[in-house]
Design a protein around this motif. Structure first.
Motif, PDB file in Angstrom:
ATOM      1  N   ALA A 197      37.727  45.617 -13.531  1.00  0.00           N
ATOM      2  CA  ALA A 197      39.023  45.960 -12.937  1.00  0.00           C
ATOM      3  C   ALA A 197      39.311  47.456 -12.947  1.00  0.00           C
ATOM      4  N   ARG A 236      34.737  41.372  -8.759  1.00  0.00           N
ATOM      5  CA  ARG A 236      36.187  41.198  -8.777  1.00  0.00           C
ATOM      6  C   ARG A 236      36.584  39.861  -8.159  1.00  0.00           C
ATOM      7  N   VAL A 255      42.624  42.080 -10.725  1.00  0.00           N
ATOM      8  CA  VAL A 255      41.224  42.290 -11.109  1.00  0.00           C
ATOM      9  C   VAL A 255      40.664  43.580 -10.514  1.00  0.00           C
TER      10      VAL A 255
END
Length: 292
Positions: A197, A236, A255
């Motif tokens: 992230a 992600r 994320v």
């Protein structure tokens, strides 16, 4: 023909996800008339089943994908087997395919291997097989889910699939890292996985890999079939999928995407459904007939 040349009159692609509390650790994705280029990094053992022609496929339908420095081709009557965390990158699609994918939490296969006397962490030596017993077992399992069979039957048929996976695709030696991967590129990949992230810069990855920025970018793409930034996007999307499975509301997921619009766009591109659609997956009755 290439995916871009698919007949516009062909049936529209349909992607559905299914999971149930009675079979924890299992998730199913069903794709009908799919001609898309799939690029994903599942965090599960992943088995794609391309059913026989009576499942809606034609003998000429096929799709090629890159996995661990080799290229493989899906055709009617095969099962692919991939390990957690490995990039799956389609390179070519000829005609739309009907298939389903079983995502198995690593604990399912590890527990089965332990009971059967195999390696603690199974290593899949075979990425693609046309073994008729394994194909038939997966088809029977799918039909048991589709028809809402008793849980005992569903569990029993899944157990047969797990046993045949270990007999057909796994080796007993401990898992080994793929040969031929530059150690610096492997370090950079691990860095991306540890900072999903976070805003990672090319200079960061070059420093971790101890390569120049330009050499790193070239070697990473050559090794994994996608660029470092595309790999980050896949990570992600996978993290968002895990959060949704854990019950996190789509609007609460963070994320690393710029905003919810970017999350929705990239999630749909990876998995063929929106985060909201994925979160609602549950009904056995939505599974279409795809087996003999």
């Amino acid at each position: 023909m290439e995916v871009g040349a698919l007949d516009s009159r062909a049936p529209r692609e349909k992607i559905r996800f299914w999971r149930a509390s009675t079979l924890p650790g299992l998730e199913l994705m069903v794709a009908q008339h799919s001609g898309r280029i799939w690029r994903t990094i599942p965090d599960t053992y992943t088995f794609c089943v391309v059913p026989p022609s009576r499942g809606g496929n034609t003998p000429t339908s096929c799709a090629s994908w890159r996995y661990r420095h080799s290229e493989f081709t899906y055709r009617v009557g095969v099962v692919s087997a991939e390990e957690p965390g490995e990039p799956h990158v389609n390179t070519r699609v000829s005609g739309a395919l009907n298939f389903w994918v079983a995502f198995l939490d690593p604990s399912l296969l590890c527990d089965a291997a332990s009971e059967l006397g195999g390696a603690a962490v199974p290593h899949l030596r075979v990425a693609l097989t046309a073994d008729p017993a394994l194909l038939a077992a997966f088809c029977r399992f799918y039909d048991a889910l589709r028809h809402g069979a008793p849980v005992l039957e569903q569990e029993s048929r899944l157990a047969v699939c797990l046993r045949l996976i270990l007999e057909t695709c796994a080796e007993r030696a401990p898992a080994r890292p793929p040969a031929g991967v530059h150690p610096g590129v492997r370090r950079a990949r691990e860095y991306l996985e540890a900072h999903v992230a976070e805003p990672v810069r090319l200079a960061d990855l070059a420093a971790v890999s101890r390569l120049s920025r330009f050499h790193f970018a070239h070697v990473f793409t050559r090794t994994y079939g996608i660029s470092a930034h595309a790999y980050q996007t896949q990570l992600r999307a996978a993290a968002a999928r895990r959060a949704l499975r854990a019950g996190v509301e789509p609007r609460a997921i963070d994320v690393g995407f710029f905003d919810q619009s970017h999350l929705g766009k990239h999630f749909n591109r990876c998995w063929g459904v929106t985060p909201v659609q994925y979160a609602k997956a549950s009904s056995v009755s939505t599974l279409p007939r795809m087996t003999n």
